[in-house]
Motif scaffolding. Structure first.
Motif, PDB file in Angstrom:
ATOM      1  N   ALA A 232       0.821  -1.215   0.000  1.00  0.00           N
ATOM      2  CA  ALA A 232       0.000   0.000   0.000  1.00  0.00           C
ATOM      3  C   ALA A 232       0.853   1.263   0.000  1.00  0.00           C
ATOM      4  O   ALA A 232       0.624   2.175  -0.810  1.00  0.00           O
ATOM      5  N   THR A 233       1.817   1.336   0.903  1.00  0.00           N
ATOM      6  CA  THR A 233       2.595   2.573   1.041  1.00  0.00           C
ATOM      7  C   THR A 233       3.493   2.829  -0.164  1.00  0.00           C
ATOM      8  O   THR A 233       3.723   3.979  -0.536  1.00  0.00           O
ATOM      9  N   ASP A 234       4.004   1.753  -0.797  1.00  0.00           N
ATOM     10  CA  ASP A 234       4.805   1.942  -2.002  1.00  0.00           C
ATOM     11  C   ASP A 234       3.979   2.523  -3.133  1.00  0.00           C
ATOM     12  O   ASP A 234       4.511   3.131  -4.051  1.00  0.00           O
ATOM     13  N   ALA A 235       2.658   2.311  -3.071  1.00  0.00           N
ATOM     14  CA  ALA A 235       1.758   2.849  -4.100  1.00  0.00           C
ATOM     15  C   ALA A 235       1.148   4.184  -3.690  1.00  0.00           C
ATOM     16  O   ALA A 235       0.252   4.688  -4.364  1.00  0.00           O
ATOM     17  N   GLY A 236       1.602   4.754  -2.574  1.00  0.00           N
ATOM     18  CA  GLY A 236       1.127   6.068  -2.164  1.00  0.00           C
ATOM     19  C   GLY A 236      -0.093   6.065  -1.275  1.00  0.00           C
ATOM     20  O   GLY A 236      -0.742   7.094  -1.087  1.00  0.00           O
ATOM     21  N   CYS A 237      -0.421   4.901  -0.700  1.00  0.00           N
ATOM     22  CA  CYS A 237      -1.600   4.780   0.158  1.00  0.00           C
ATOM     23  C   CYS A 237      -1.163   4.627   1.612  1.00  0.00           C
ATOM     24  O   CYS A 237      -0.367   3.747   1.939  1.00  0.00           O
ATOM     25  N   ALA A 238      -1.664   5.484   2.491  1.00  0.00           N
ATOM     26  CA  ALA A 238      -1.399   5.342   3.924  1.00  0.00           C
ATOM     27  C   ALA A 238      -2.170   4.143   4.451  1.00  0.00           C
ATOM     28  O   ALA A 238      -3.238   3.797   3.931  1.00  0.00           O
ATOM     29  N   MET A 239      -1.631   3.482   5.488  1.00  0.00           N
ATOM     30  CA  MET A 239      -2.327   2.325   6.049  1.00  0.00           C
ATOM     31  C   MET A 239      -2.348   2.403   7.565  1.00  0.00           C
ATOM     32  O   MET A 239      -1.361   2.773   8.189  1.00  0.00           O
ATOM     33  N   LEU A 263       3.124   5.391   6.790  1.00  0.00           N
ATOM     34  CA  LEU A 263       3.043   6.560   5.913  1.00  0.00           C
ATOM     35  C   LEU A 263       3.315   6.199   4.448  1.00  0.00           C
ATOM     36  O   LEU A 263       4.172   5.356   4.153  1.00  0.00           O
ATOM     37  N   PRO A 264       2.601   6.844   3.525  1.00  0.00           N
ATOM     38  CA  PRO A 264       2.832   6.585   2.094  1.00  0.00           C
ATOM     39  C   PRO A 264       4.208   7.073   1.668  1.00  0.00           C
ATOM     40  O   PRO A 264       4.712   8.084   2.175  1.00  0.00           O
ATOM     41  N   GLN A 265       4.799   6.353   0.728  1.00  0.00           N
ATOM     42  CA  GLN A 265       6.139   6.700   0.263  1.00  0.00           C
ATOM     43  C   GLN A 265       6.118   7.564  -0.989  1.00  0.00           C
ATOM     44  O   GLN A 265       7.155   8.037  -1.434  1.00  0.00           O
ATOM     45  N   THR A 266       4.942   7.767  -1.543  1.00  0.00           N
ATOM     46  CA  THR A 266       4.801   8.576  -2.748  1.00  0.00           C
ATOM     47  C   THR A 266       3.342   8.969  -2.875  1.00  0.00           C
ATOM     48  O   THR A 266       2.531   8.674  -2.001  1.00  0.00           O
ATOM     49  N   ASP A 267       2.994   9.603  -3.965  1.00  0.00           N
ATOM     50  CA  ASP A 267       1.611   9.941  -4.272  1.00  0.00           C
ATOM     51  C   ASP A 267       1.011   8.798  -5.092  1.00  0.00           C
ATOM     52  O   ASP A 267       1.675   8.241  -5.964  1.00  0.00           O
ATOM     53  N   PRO A 268      -0.259   8.394  -4.827  1.00  0.00           N
ATOM     54  CA  PRO A 268      -0.839   7.257  -5.543  1.00  0.00           C
ATOM     55  C   PRO A 268      -0.789   7.391  -7.060  1.00  0.00           C
ATOM     56  O   PRO A 268      -0.462   6.445  -7.769  1.00  0.00           O
ATOM     57  N   GLN A 269      -1.120   8.555  -7.560  1.00  0.00           N
ATOM     58  CA  GLN A 269      -1.149   8.753  -9.013  1.00  0.00           C
ATOM     59  C   GLN A 269       0.261   8.706  -9.587  1.00  0.00           C
ATOM     60  O   GLN A 269       0.487   8.133 -10.655  1.00  0.00           O
ATOM     61  N   ALA A 270       1.218   9.286  -8.857  1.00  0.00           N
ATOM     62  CA  ALA A 270       2.603   9.273  -9.334  1.00  0.00           C
ATOM     63  C   ALA A 270       3.151   7.854  -9.375  1.00  0.00           C
ATOM     64  O   ALA A 270       3.879   7.479 -10.307  1.00  0.00           O
ATOM     65  N   ALA A 271       2.802   7.039  -8.374  1.00  0.00           N
ATOM     66  CA  ALA A 271       3.264   5.650  -8.343  1.00  0.00           C
ATOM     67  C   ALA A 271       2.719   4.878  -9.537  1.00  0.00           C
ATOM     68  O   ALA A 271       3.428   4.088 -10.168  1.00  0.00           O
ATOM     69  N   ARG A 272       1.447   5.092  -9.840  1.00  0.00           N
ATOM     70  CA  ARG A 272       0.840   4.388 -10.969  1.00  0.00           C
ATOM     71  C   ARG A 272       1.477   4.828 -12.287  1.00  0.00           C
ATOM     72  O   ARG A 272       1.733   3.999 -13.160  1.00  0.00           O
ATOM     73  N   LYS A 273       1.744   6.114 -12.426  1.00  0.00           N
ATOM     74  CA  LYS A 273       2.356   6.619 -13.659  1.00  0.00           C
ATOM     75  C   LYS A 273       3.745   6.014 -13.848  1.00  0.00           C
ATOM     76  O   LYS A 273       4.134   5.661 -14.968  1.00  0.00           O
ATOM     77  N   ARG A 274       4.515   5.887 -12.744  1.00  0.00           N
ATOM     78  CA  ARG A 274       5.857   5.297 -12.842  1.00  0.00           C
ATOM     79  C   ARG A 274       5.767   3.832 -13.256  1.00  0.00           C
ATOM     80  O   ARG A 274       6.585   3.344 -14.039  1.00  0.00           O
ATOM     81  N   TRP A 275       4.779   3.126 -12.717  1.00  0.00           N
ATOM     82  CA  TRP A 275       4.586   1.712 -13.038  1.00  0.00           C
ATOM     83  C   TRP A 275       4.303   1.541 -14.528  1.00  0.00           C
ATOM     84  O   TRP A 275       4.875   0.679 -15.191  1.00  0.00           O
ATOM     85  N   ILE A 276       3.438   2.387 -15.071  1.00  0.00           N
ATOM     86  CA  ILE A 276       3.095   2.295 -16.486  1.00  0.00           C
ATOM     87  C   ILE A 276       4.292   2.682 -17.357  1.00  0.00           C
ATOM     88  O   ILE A 276       4.601   2.019 -18.356  1.00  0.00           O
ATOM     89  N   ALA A 277       4.986   3.748 -16.982  1.00  0.00           N
ATOM     90  CA  ALA A 277       6.117   4.234 -17.774  1.00  0.00           C
ATOM     91  C   ALA A 277       7.253   3.219 -17.847  1.00  0.00           C
ATOM     92  O   ALA A 277       8.015   3.198 -18.820  1.00  0.00           O
ATOM     93  N   ALA A 278       7.366   2.359 -16.820  1.00  0.00           N
ATOM     94  CA  ALA A 278       8.457   1.385 -16.770  1.00  0.00           C
ATOM     95  C   ALA A 278       8.181   0.145 -17.621  1.00  0.00           C
ATOM     96  O   ALA A 278       9.073  -0.670 -17.845  1.00  0.00           O
TER      97      ALA A 278
END
Length: 372
Positions: A232-239, A263-278
């Motif tokens: 969750a936190t790697d994807a920008g979601c607090a738990m 605590l989240p390690q990034t922003d959810p949308q930014a994490a998803r964009k990085r995943w797609i870009a890779a």
């Protein structure tokens, strides 16, 4: 990321995981209706504050085994699947009965591990839940235990809840547990064990503290909760992990009840964009000037703006998006196969059904599935 403790009140989208032990009385196998009514009131209050709520709930096997009169203890796979089939109806009915008085419509979503491993299924699950949420529906998600075997199981709903949170781009994931947070050791065995209010980052030292499991009731214990926290936190979601057995557990969490926030390690949308870009693209789409301008404004890519399709790709596969001059505009996950994309390129979305023979999605690539 700033180390500011998240709150439920500030969240836009919340995933809540509910375990069997909270919903079903272990001694009698009966539904804990009063507790569920309190949870429903919490969900209604969060929704009234503007949040969307998704519930990831165990309980189908526990309810079904009581109806079928199955003995206590580990069940054979076929008995587990039968109990899940019987119990799932009752579980869905229970949530509907609890939430309906608050004017909340519920919808059932049953998933397996394959639904997140396969990109096409992942995108379909994501699109379905997004549509449900946009229509004001509260999804009730559970693992499809009627068909899942050990090879295709999440195995515990902590992991499932984390995956749902990532899939839906949630801000907060709450694990309602039989312990009130993450401890430095097992508090049942170590009087000196201390609870963490906040875990800023999951380090090897934190992982070592999880041991073999603190929870006495849940299937996976604290180790699986820590795995869920990492996802969750790697994807920008607090738990948050908090005690679930109390009345109105979400209100209690918001009012300062003992808990641990990861605590989240990034922003959810930014994490998803990085995943797609890779991802490695499987094909390429060339778009006209109008589509290029629309993409620059953050809009989805419609078939009408596509002038050329190359490569061999399936639904959910990554493709490169280029402008008419060859400029790289981004990478996106296609909602159609290469053959389908070729058939509908340059055509209006309203024409898709006539061309393909079924009513497809309006966008060839949705803006949320695009990294530019």
């Amino acid at each position: 990321m700033a180390s500011v403790t998240p709150t439920l009140g500030a969240a836009r989208r919340i995933v809540v995981k509910i375990g069997s032990a909270l919903l079903v009385d272990r001694a009698t196998g009966a539904l804990r209706e009063d507790w569920l009514s309190g949870l429903a009131a919490d969900v209604a209050r969060l929704r009234a504050g503007g949040a969307q709520v998704i519930l990831v709930s165990s309980g189908s096997i526990a309810l079904g085994r009581g109806v079928l009169g199955l003995a206590a203890g580990e069940l054979a796979l076929e008995h587990s699947q039968a109990a899940a089939a019987v119990g799932q109806i009752r579980l869905a009915r229970a949530y509907e009965a609890a939430l309906q008085p608050h004017g909340i419509v519920t919808g059932q979503v049953l998933v397996t591990l394959e639904d997140s491993a396969d990109r096409r299924r992942y995108l379909n699950s994501r699109a379905t839940m997004e549509t449900m949420l946009s229509l004001g529906v509260t999804p009730i998600v559970n693992e499809n235990d009627t068909v899942a075997t050990d090879e295709i199981r999440y195995g515990d709903n902590d992991r499932l809840a984390a995956q749902v949170a990532v899939t839906c781009g949630a801000d907060v994931l709450v694990l309602l547990s039989d312990v009130d947070g993450f401890y430095s050791g097992n508090p049942a065995l170590d009087p000196a064990a201390r609870r963490f209010d906040v875990v800023e980052r999951i380090t090897p030292e934190i992982e070592a503290m999880a041991g073999e499991g603190i929870s006495g009731v849940s299937k996976g214990g604290m180790r699986t909760k820590l795995m869920a926290a990492r996802v969750a936190t790697d994807a920008g979601c607090a738990m948050a992990i908090t005690l679930g057995s109390t009345d109105r557990p979400l209100s209690a969490l918001e009012n300062g009840a003992p808990s641990t926030w990861f605590l989240p390690q990034t922003d959810p949308q930014a994490a998803r964009k990085r995943w797609i870009a890779a991802m490695k693209p499987r094909g390429e789409l060339v778009v006209d000037a109008g589509a290029e301008q629309a993409l620059a404004q953050g809009k989805s890519l419609l078939p009408a703006g596509v002038t050329a399709v190359t490569g061999r790709f399936g639904r959910g596969d990554p493709v490169t998006i280029r402008g008419a001059s060859g400029t790289h505009l981004g990478t996106g996950l296609a909602r159609y196969t290469a053959e389908e994309a070729k058939a509908i390129r340059g055509r209006r979305s309203a024409e898709i059904e006539a061309i393909l023979g079924y009513k497809g999605r309006a966008a060839l690539i949705h803006r949320d599935d695009m990294a530019t």
